[in-house]
Design an enzyme around this catalytic site. Structure first.
Site: not given
Length: 682
Positions: A101, A378
């Site tokens: 590149e 409860s």
């Protein structure tokens, strides 16, 4: 005019013209130089004031979450990119990319003027921008800051940004950003995802051949992907290898070995969006944000290492139970019955396992285990009534009133509609009678119950300061996590450890960002905790929680069922079971997201929530070292309770016998009366 004079005049004219020409050339040159300098000055100003600080933000990195033994349980990320540091990227891959590149990458300062000149000539002949001659730095500038359009203005911006980047960042930093940003085809952004996509491995494990293959893809990912055209990809790989050889990055023998290798692809190991234990992970993320002051973005893309309290055995058991619909009542066709469970370690407060809902998980889904607010029914009785009663001098064996009562218009009723005159505290809790706890809270004062509940870490409102608190009737409610945390204190000598999922967070470099420093609260004393445990064992052994029994392991806990918010329908809104063994405490909740006349529970919590608790704990029993509760502090209380239970039983039997005799006597005299009436009438 003489010839000599004419020549002199001509020479003067020629000298003037020559002088003028030189001046023009000089001024033109100076003007050109000034123009170039002006352009360079302007360009330099643009470069100087260009903002490339976006590159300061590191590429997103996956955060890794561990169990207490250092095993990875999940990885999380909010990005398509999984960033890696330059140290993790093999030299071979870096050299391959530079070779193909930008061979002069380490020599230029952002621009390769020779390649740019060649590209300009090519573009001039073609009449359009076909070749860019871009360096790696230019490509980075384009990928991060610019669009992909091919125009001269965009190219100029690219040049300016490239020069600025080279001034601000080192070559290694530029390469790291570039390799984490570029596209490699097949949905793979960055070198880590590319390595996982094509070769099923971490980027650090790539071979020379694999590195050259990835470098070769960059030019045209859609055409050079090895999954689309293996032969073309191999030719490109071989070109990259030859360039590496020419640039002297590799030796001839390395080249020969790599070029002779076949290109072998593997199944992708890219993590999918599905997370292991998604509800638990959601809790981890929320805790990291709320407790450790991290941003969500930092958690999801900061490459953190988070150690948690999860117990995979318990978590897997919980997941298995929730994956089997047979463990839950049948839902209505249009709405899935929901449920959530959470289990904690009583000794540390660590969240061992958590599931926040039923059905398909979706990102950001509401977590019922941690965020749900529902009345506990409860299940609140042990916290609101019986614990403060024991603290105020009552005993398990004390008799409580169980007759119809009316306290300023409040008239609670037992579920079975029966009343026994007097019952022990133990019996009242075991069978979840409603009248005794209301009577008892009224005797102590509502504030005693309010203070106890808040001490156990459950928030109340002003509307909760009523006798209804004795039965879990709250204005808003609480969550399964809060209930599990509260009950865990009974298994830990009255000490409540703050529930948490995270024990430590480190950054991507291994620096510690935070360690758990939770709060321990002595919510009650050890003797009261043991008395509560003995009574809650009674709930499981002989009361409403029988379905929570586990062979060989002591279990204590309490069921909870809440009423429907409308009249005329026989059913319930919420089911709870909150329980514990010596080593684990947990809470289970069931209910519909939206309760109405068509969506409600038709049974009681003893048949739904309690069995879920038992299944999870029994399936993970290998994780518990202690099977039995230590009740050594209350041996005398247990003896007194046994005496009282025996006495109460005898009294009830005598009462039943007397009642039976009275009924028989009544029947005898009624029969005599009937005989007398018949004799008289005859």
């Amino acid at each position: 005019m003489k010839r000599s004079e004419y020549k002199k005049q001509q020479n003067k004219k020629m000298k003037k013209k020559s002088s003028l020409k030189k001046k023009i050339i000089r001024f033109s040159f100076i003007g050109a130089v000034l123009a170039v300098l002006s352009v360079l000055l302007v360009l330099n100003l643009f470069i100087t004031f260009s903002d490339v600080s976006k590159l300061d933000k590191p590429a997103p990195r996956t955060t890794v979450i561990y169990d207490p033994n250092g095993e990875v349980i999940s990885k999380v990320s909010n990005s398509k990119i999984e960033g890696v540091s330059i140290d993790q990227i093999p030299d071979a891959l870096i050299e391959a990319v530079v070779s193909v590149e930008d061979q002069r990458f380490y020599k230029h300062h952002g621009l390769n003027y020779l390649r740019m000149g060649r590209a300009l000539v090519e573009n001039a002949f073609k009449g359009k921008i076909a070749s860019g001659g871009s360096t790696i730095t230019q490509q980075l500038a384009k990928n991060v800051f610019l669009t992909q359009e091919r125009t001269y203005s965009r190219k100029l911006k690219e040049l300016i940004l490239a020069k600025k980047i080279e001034r601000e960042y080192s070559k290694e930093e530029i390469l790291e950003q570039y390799l984490n940003q570029i596209y490699f085809g097949d949905g793979a952004w960055g070198v880590q995802r590319a390595a996982q996509t094509y070769f099923g491995k971490d980027v650090s494990e790539l071979t020379l051949s694999e590195s050259a293959t990835l470098a070769g893809i960059i030019k045209a990912p859609s055409n050079l992907s090895p999954r689309k055209d293996k032969e073309k990809s191999m030719k490109r790989r071989n070109l990259v290898l030859s360039l590496m050889l020419r640039e002297q990055y590799i030796r001839q023998e390395e080249y020969d070995e790599a070029i002779g290798k076949d290109l072998i692809l593997a199944d992708s190991t890219v993590p999918h969006n599905e997370k292991n234990y998604p509800y638990y992970i959601d809790r981890v993320v929320a805790e990291a944000v709320n407790t450790y002051q991290l941003t969500k973005d930092e958690v999801l893309s900061g490459g953190l290492h988070i150690t948690t309290e999860i117990n995979p055995v318990v978590q897997n058991a919980l997941e298995d139970v929730y994956a089997d619909n047979r463990n839950f009542p049948e839902s209505t066709p249009d709405q899935l019955l929901q449920s959530a469970s959470v289990f904690v370690n009583p000794k540390t407060g660590g969240i061992l396992a958590l599931v926040g809902g039923r059905g398909e998980y979706t990102q950001g889904r509401f977590n019922n285990a941690t965020d749900l607010i529902r009345q506990p029914g409860s299940a609140l009785k042990p916290l609101a009534v019986y614990t403060p009663a024991l603290e105020n001098g009552y005993h398990m064996s004390d008799l409580l009133e169980d007759e119809p009562i009316d306290i300023h218009g409040y008239s609670p009723k037992n579920i079975d509609q029966h009343y026994r005159g007097e019952v022990t505290m133990y019996e009242a809790l075991a069978n979840s009678y409603n009248v005794p706890p209301v009577w008892l809270l009224n005797q102590m004062g509502v504030q005693e119950g309010v203070s106890a509940v808040e001490r156990f870490g459950i928030s109340l409102t002003k509307k909760d300061r009523t006798l209804g608190l004795a039965l879990g009737g709250m204005d808003k409610g609480t969550s399964p996590l809060r209930m599990a945390q509260a009950f865990s204190a009974f298994a830990n000598d009255g000490v409540m450890e703050e529930a948490h999922a995270i024990t430590e967070i480190k950054d991507s470099e291994g620096n510690v960002l935070g360690k758990w420093q939770g709060e321990s609260v002595q919510v009650t004393d050890a003797e009261v905790a043991e008395q509560m445990t003995h009574m809650l064992q009674g709930v499981v052994e002989e009361g409403t929680g029988k379905k929570a029994q586990i062979p060989g392991i002591d279990v204590a806990g309490k069921t909870g069922t809440t009423q429907l918010p409308f009249e005329g329908v026989n059913g319930s809104k919420d089911h709870w079971f909150v329980g514990y063994t010596p080593d684990i405490a947990g809470a289970v909740w069931l209910g519909y997201d939206k309760t109405d006349a068509d969506h409600y529970l038709t049974s009681t919590s003893s048949l739904t929530a309690a069995p879920i608790f038992a299944q999870v704990v029994s399936q993970s029993a290998s994780e518990y070292s202690t099977k039995n509760f230590d009740l050594s502090l209350i041996e005398d209380d247990i003896k007194d309770l046994k005496k009282q239970k025996k006495k109460t039983k005898e009294e009830r039997e005598n009462k039943e016998k007397k009642k039976e005799k009275d009924e028989k006597r009544k029947e005898f005299w009624e029969s005599i009366e009937k005989w007398g009436q018949k004799w008289f009438n005859d």
